[in-house]
Design an enzyme around this catalytic site. Structure first.
Site, PDB file in Angstrom:
ATOM      1  N   GLY A  57       0.802  -0.983  -0.124  1.00  0.00           N
ATOM      2  CA  GLY A  57       0.008  -0.033  -0.028  1.00  0.00           C
ATOM      3  C   GLY A  57       0.939   1.288  -0.176  1.00  0.00           C
TER       4      GLY A  57
ATOM      5  N   SER B 131       5.869  -5.055  -1.012  1.00  0.00           N
ATOM      6  CA  SER B 131       5.836  -3.694  -1.254  1.00  0.00           C
ATOM      7  C   SER B 131       5.966  -2.927  -0.284  1.00  0.00           C
ATOM      8  CB  SER B 131       4.325  -3.448  -2.188  1.00  0.00           C
ATOM      9  OG  SER B 131       4.395  -1.900  -2.407  1.00  0.00           O
ATOM     10  N   ALA B 132       4.977  -2.166   0.093  1.00  0.00           N
ATOM     11  CA  ALA B 132       5.375  -1.272   1.529  1.00  0.00           C
ATOM     12  C   ALA B 132       5.771  -2.038   2.609  1.00  0.00           C
ATOM     13  CB  ALA B 132       4.150  -0.745   1.992  1.00  0.00           C
TER      14      ALA B 132
ATOM     15  N   HIS C 118       9.034  -2.903  -6.810  1.00  0.00           N
ATOM     16  CA  HIS C 118       8.351  -2.631  -7.978  1.00  0.00           C
ATOM     17  C   HIS C 118       9.336  -1.924  -8.955  1.00  0.00           C
ATOM     18  CE1 HIS C 118       4.254  -3.214  -6.136  1.00  0.00           C
ATOM     19  NE2 HIS C 118       4.829  -2.515  -5.361  1.00  0.00           N
TER      20      HIS C 118
ATOM     21  N   GLU D 262       9.049  -6.872 -10.264  1.00  0.00           N
ATOM     22  CA  GLU D 262       7.829  -7.387  -9.985  1.00  0.00           C
ATOM     23  C   GLU D 262       8.115  -9.066  -9.960  1.00  0.00           C
ATOM     24  OE1 GLU D 262       6.418  -5.463  -8.764  1.00  0.00           O
ATOM     25  OE2 GLU D 262       4.775  -4.204 -10.268  1.00  0.00           O
TER      26      GLU D 262
END
Length: 241
Positions: free
Chosen positions: A88, A121-122, A158, A193
């Site tokens: 997020g 991700s985060a 990413h 990714e």
């Protein structure tokens, strides 16, 4: 220590969350007989915390409870069998980790009780020393840069090295190079990714669902791409595979 640091939560075309890393995640869960996990969903801004917990329960086959239901978030971490930290917005996530006094409890759970940490991700960003190499906008006015610091090197999830036609701003490579110029003693690992870094005990390994490599950025050095973690042997205190 057991860390699974994923660049992203889903690959293009995948319907299941964490699908590309499921085999590795379930191997960790099975080896430790883990039946439940605590989800830290603070990075989610436009998604529902409980819906994310349900999706993870279905994907991983264990009971996943969102930490926002806990009367005392630190106690929830202290009793967790596994810690999941969702993707997020990294700025929101890191701010709420600090506001809820969760930095030290997570550090102790992972380092002292050997609780697996799975972040994407985060959730990958905040596992490093700081969130200075996130791609996200600082959506909070009150922001904190230091993060959990379980992994000793900055990561850029990413990562993409494409130059979009018509885009006149800096490429990702240029942005990361700027970071290294300002912080010449630090390096940045760029994860594409569908890739992840896994720390298991004292061993560090790399996996890519697309059979792609990762890049390492260092100030004043050529950017190179690697398929295994031997290139990180001088940067991390782990045995690189």
């Amino acid at each position: 220590m057991e860390l699974l640091l994923l660049s992203n939560g889903k690959l293009s075309g995948e319907s299941e969350l964490l699908g590309y890393a499921k085999e590795r995640i379930q191997a960790v869960l099975k080896s430790r007989a883990i039946t439940s996990a605590v989800l830290v969903p603070y990075a989610l801004i436009r998604s529902d915390y409980d819906e994310r917990a349900t999706a993870l329960s279905q994907a991983l086959g264990i009971e996943v409870t969102s930490i926002h239901h806990a009367d005392n978030p630190a106690d929830a971490i202290a009793s967790a069998q596994c810690i999941l930290i969702s993707g997020g917005n990294t700025w929101m996530l890191n701010q709420l980790l600090h506001e809820n006094s969760l930095i030290v409890p997570i550090q102790r759970a992972v380092r002292e009780r050997n609780v697996p940490y799975i972040g994407w991700s985060a959730g990958c960003n905040v596992a490093t020393p700081s969130i200075r190499t996130t791609n996200d906008m600082p959506v909070r006015n009150s922001v904190v840069l230091p993060s959990i610091g379980l992994f000793p090197v900055q990561i850029n999830p990413h990562y993409i090295d494409a130059h979009v036609s018509g885009h006149m701003g800096e490429t990702r490579d240029e942005r990361i190079a700027e970071f290294c110029a300002v912080n010449p003693s630090e390096s940045v690992i760029a994860l594409r990714e569908g890739s992840l870094l896994q720390v298991s005990g004292n061993d560090l390994s790399y996996f890519s669902a697309k059979d792609q490599g990762f890049k390492v950025f260092r100030h004043g050095q050529d950017i190179e791409e690697y398929q295994d973690t031997q290139a990180l042997s001088g940067l991390v205190p782990f045995t690189c595979r």
